[in-house]
Design a protein around this motif. Structure first.
Motif, PDB file in Angstrom:
ATOM      1  N   ARG A 150       0.810  -1.260  -0.160  1.00 43.40           N
ATOM      2  CA  ARG A 150      -0.060  -0.038  -0.092  1.00 43.40           C
ATOM      3  C   ARG A 150       0.704   1.190  -0.239  1.00 43.40           C
ATOM      4  NH1 ARG A 150      -4.106   0.178   4.841  1.00 43.40           N
ATOM      5  NH2 ARG A 150      -4.616   2.684   3.748  1.00 43.40           N
ATOM      6  N   GLU A 151       0.462   2.158  -0.782  1.00 45.24           N
ATOM      7  CA  GLU A 151       1.197   3.300  -0.498  1.00 45.24           C
ATOM      8  C   GLU A 151       1.563   4.392   0.272  1.00 45.24           C
ATOM      9  OE1 GLU A 151      -1.338   6.812  -2.258  1.00 45.24           O
ATOM     10  OE2 GLU A 151      -0.761   5.599  -3.919  1.00 45.24           O
ATOM     11  N   ALA A 152       2.674   4.849   0.480  1.00 46.68           N
ATOM     12  CA  ALA A 152       3.133   5.436   2.361  1.00 46.68           C
ATOM     13  C   ALA A 152       2.085   6.030   3.102  1.00 46.68           C
ATOM     14  CB  ALA A 152       4.990   5.567   1.999  1.00 46.68           C
ATOM     15  N   ALA A 153       1.562   6.988   2.122  1.00 47.02           N
ATOM     16  CA  ALA A 153       0.024   8.076   2.388  1.00 47.02           C
ATOM     17  C   ALA A 153      -0.951   7.246   3.105  1.00 47.02           C
ATOM     18  CB  ALA A 153      -0.711   9.170   1.167  1.00 47.02           C
ATOM     19  N   ALA A 154      -0.973   6.392   2.903  1.00 48.31           N
ATOM     20  CA  ALA A 154      -2.108   5.270   3.670  1.00 48.31           C
ATOM     21  C   ALA A 154      -1.388   5.423   5.186  1.00 48.31           C
ATOM     22  CB  ALA A 154      -2.689   4.350   3.197  1.00 48.31           C
ATOM     23  N   PHE A 155      -0.280   5.346   6.109  1.00 50.76           N
ATOM     24  CA  PHE A 155       0.237   5.051   7.165  1.00 50.76           C
ATOM     25  C   PHE A 155       0.230   6.157   8.053  1.00 50.76           C
ATOM     26  CE2 PHE A 155       1.302   1.352   4.285  1.00 50.76           C
ATOM     27  CZ  PHE A 155       1.110   0.758   4.930  1.00 50.76           C
ATOM     28  N   SER A 156      -0.204   5.723   8.975  1.00 48.56           N
ATOM     29  CA  SER A 156       0.654   7.130  10.601  1.00 48.56           C
ATOM     30  C   SER A 156       1.788   8.015  10.731  1.00 48.56           C
ATOM     31  CB  SER A 156      -0.022   6.711  11.873  1.00 48.56           C
ATOM     32  OG  SER A 156       0.852   5.287  12.631  1.00 48.56           O
ATOM     33  N   GLY A 157       2.071   8.094  11.098  1.00 41.90           N
ATOM     34  CA  GLY A 157       3.478   9.286  11.525  1.00 41.90           C
ATOM     35  C   GLY A 157       4.378   8.022  12.352  1.00 41.90           C
ATOM     36  N   GLY A 158       3.355   7.519  12.787  1.00 47.16           N
ATOM     37  CA  GLY A 158       4.711   6.819  13.429  1.00 47.16           C
ATOM     38  C   GLY A 158       5.290   5.190  13.008  1.00 47.16           C
ATOM     39  N   GLN A 159       3.294   4.434  11.784  1.00 44.70           N
ATOM     40  CA  GLN A 159       4.335   3.458  10.956  1.00 44.70           C
ATOM     41  C   GLN A 159       5.440   4.343   9.818  1.00 44.70           C
ATOM     42  OE1 GLN A 159       0.357   3.015  10.223  1.00 44.70           O
ATOM     43  NE2 GLN A 159       0.380   0.819  11.183  1.00 44.70           N
ATOM     44  N   ARG A 160       5.118   5.346   9.658  1.00 46.66           N
ATOM     45  CA  ARG A 160       5.756   5.998   8.449  1.00 46.66           C
ATOM     46  C   ARG A 160       7.554   5.982   8.925  1.00 46.66           C
ATOM     47  NH1 ARG A 160       3.348   8.868   4.582  1.00 46.66           N
ATOM     48  NH2 ARG A 160       5.404  10.492   5.002  1.00 46.66           N
TER      49      ARG A 160
END
Lengths: 259, 330
Positions: A150-160
């Protein structure tokens, strides 16, 4: 500056300067990084922290200064040079491309190619191998991200941030450089990120970390260097300094007697 | 609060490595189904409104008219995904048409040689666009606007005083009927799609268009890659030009006018982001079919060309508005 004699100096920078026309962003800063330590870089806004890191990693060109690794002078003029020297950097706000999947972000600029003719001739990517490697690493670091395509935009700040830190584990051979790894993270996510920073150490990396969080300096770092108005104001062992002194050094109300 | 929910949602999910290809297909279908539905809907509207529209010939002519522009638009897709813009492809189209015309009509070169010369010229002019941008730092809009008029002038100089028509049969085959251009269109789209999704250089287009600075800091050679994307744009403009002069059996420097705008329109209607980082050729093909269906449908309803242009203009703005709206709602 009292240092345990056993620690080898992995990186030694002397006289690092960056001028923008008449503006001096960084004024002849020296820095040493010992093997296996976490070195905090603190300072007020505009003190030159980000400039120092960008100069060190070839993101911007330096006006003057030299960098040695293991006693050998190295020329770092581009981000690629820094990577070749074993330095992996997580820039603040510039860690991931939103539009790319997690796997593609992990391997951006260092993609694995298929081993058959399509890889050699057309640069065909080996997604299966990259996915497998990423999953294995995430499992090892206890990063719970499953949908790695999935594209990175879909994740939370912590996950990124976790993904960005995992990238330094995957590719960093010697030094991980982190620009405010917990900026814009919640309390719990910060905790997660800092635990990852600690595990960088366990993976044999020496760490340079910009931070505004004195708690993190005290709990996770071995030494701290203070920048003020583009100059090196002080370097201390974290065990020899308390939060108030550190804040004093940052704002300039406490002068450094050791220097 | 949002931290908590994010964390717990990642913790309950369990690894499912086998589902990758199915998930990917599902993902791609999710991205494309809206434009596909729009295409079907628009087709059905004209199907109901106009009796002559209902024939198979009409359907074929939509594909036929779409094919040449769609090939050009595949190149535009690559350039737009990489965050670039090429306004000069219509003029590259004109130059290549004239050059291939000269090679065939004046020098009587064999068709394959003429085609290769044309493709080479297109790639070269495209690469020139990219190189000038990378070396000077002048924005893509300006450099390729310059290219738009400069290449056009070049085509006029090359064509002046020459009769560029009556090409050999072996060449005309390329543009004959609907089938050959359509097959070439699908071939080009397939290759471009494979390039974008399966290769390193293709993936870097998404990275550079998404966030150029992150790409650079990650060690991607942004400047060199950009030149390649413009080169592909030029190469596909040349491919389209060759098919068109084969179909018309003459070459003229005025051909290709506004083609770059039609291509950009189709790419955007298909759902490729004008801001870079997202998109694909499948969407572009559908976007081009939507545009041609509207043009053909409106002419069957007796709507004049001028009104058709107004309609296309409004659709372009609506498509970009949709793109902007989707971005802000993320």
């Amino acid at each position: 500056m009292t240092q345990p004699t056993s620690a080898r100096t992995i990186l030694k920078a002397r006289g690092l300067s960056k001028h923008y026309g008449g503006v001096v962003a960084l004024d002849s800063v020296d820095m040493d990084l010992h093997e296996g330590e976490v070195l905090a870089v603190v300072g007020d806004n505009g003190a030159g922290k980000s400039t120092l890191i960008k100069v060190l990693t070839g993101a911007i060109s330096k006006t003057a200064g030299t960098v040695e690794m293991y006693g050998q002078e190295v020329q770092i003029n581009t981000p690629t040079d820094a990577k070749a020297a074993g330095m992996e950097t997580v820039y603040q706000d510039l860690a991931l491309v939103n539009e790319l999947s997690i796997t593609k972000n992990m391997y951006l600029g260092r993609e694995l190619l298929r081993k058959d003719f399509t890889g050699r001739l057309f640069g065909a990517l080996d997604f299966a191998r990259m996915d497998t490697e990423v999953r294995a690493l995430f499992q090892k670091l206890d990063i719970r991200i499953v949908d790695i395509y999935r594209e990175a935009a879909a994740f939370s700040g912590g996950q990124r941030q976790a993904v960005a830190l995992a990238k330094t584990v995957m590719f960093g051979k010697r030094i991980a450089i982190l620009d405010e790894p917990t900026a814009a993270l919640g309390v719990r996510e910060s905790q997660m990120a800092m635990n990852l920073v600690r595990s960088l150490k366990d993976h044999g990396l020496s760490v340079i970390m910009i931070t505004h969080n004195m708690q993190h300096v005290m709990n996770y770092c071995d030494r701290v260097m203070v920048l003020r108005l583009g100059r090196l104001a002080a370097v201390r062992d974290v065990k020899d300094v308390d939060g108030d002194t550190l804040v004093g050094l940052i704002t300039g109300t406490t002068e450094d007697k050791a220097a | 609060m949002s931290d908590m929910s994010q964390n717990s949602s990642t913790q309950v999910s369990t690894p499912a490595p086998v589902g990758r290809s199915i998930d990917l297909l599902k993902h791609q279908f999710q991205q494309i189904w809206q434009v596909l539905a729009a295409l079907v809907l628009i087709y059905l509207v004209f199907f109901v409104l106009s009796e002559p529209f209902r024939s198979l010939d009409t359907l074929l002519s939509i594909f036929g008219q779409a094919s040449i522009l769609a090939i050009l638009a595949c190149g535009t897709t690559v350039v737009l995904i990489s965050g670039g813009l090429d306004l000069s492809v219509g003029s590259i189209f004109a130059v290549v048409g004239v050059i291939v015309g000269i090679a065939l009509a004046e020098y009587q070169l064999p068709a394959p040689v003429a085609v290769l010369i044309g493709l080479g010229a297109g790639a070269l002019l495209g690469a020139l666009n990219g190189t000038v941008q990378v070396l000077t730092g002048v924005p893509a809009f300006i450099v390729t606007l310059g290219g738009l008029t400069a290449y056009k002038g070049m085509a006029e100089i090359l064509a002046s005083g020459r009769d560029l028509s009556r090409f050999p049969d072996s060449f005309q085959v390329l543009g004959s009927g609907y089938l050959v251009p359509m097959l070439i269109m699908f071939g080009v789209a397939l290759l471009t799609g494979l390039f974008l999704t399966k290769t390193r250089l293709g993936n870097h287009a998404f990275a550079i268009g998404g966030n150029e600075e992150v790409a650079r800091l990650s060690g991607v050679n942004v400047r060199k890659s950009r030149i390649y994307y413009y080169m592909i744009g030029g190469l596909l403009a040349a491919t389209a030009a060759i098919l068109e002069i084969a179909k018309l059996n003459f070459a003229m420097p005025s051909r290709g006018q506004s083609y770059e705008l039609f291509a950009i329109a189709a790419v955007v209607i298909g759902g490729t982001s004008l801001f870079g980082g997202r998109g694909g050729v499948g969407k572009t093909l559908i976007g081009m079919l939507i545009m041609q269906t509207i043009i053909v449908g409106l002419s069957y309803l007796g709507v004049s060309t001028s009104v058709q242009r107004i309609a296309i203009g409004i659709i372009i703005i609506a498509a970009v508005y949709w793109d902007v709206w989707r971005r802000s709602s993320r």
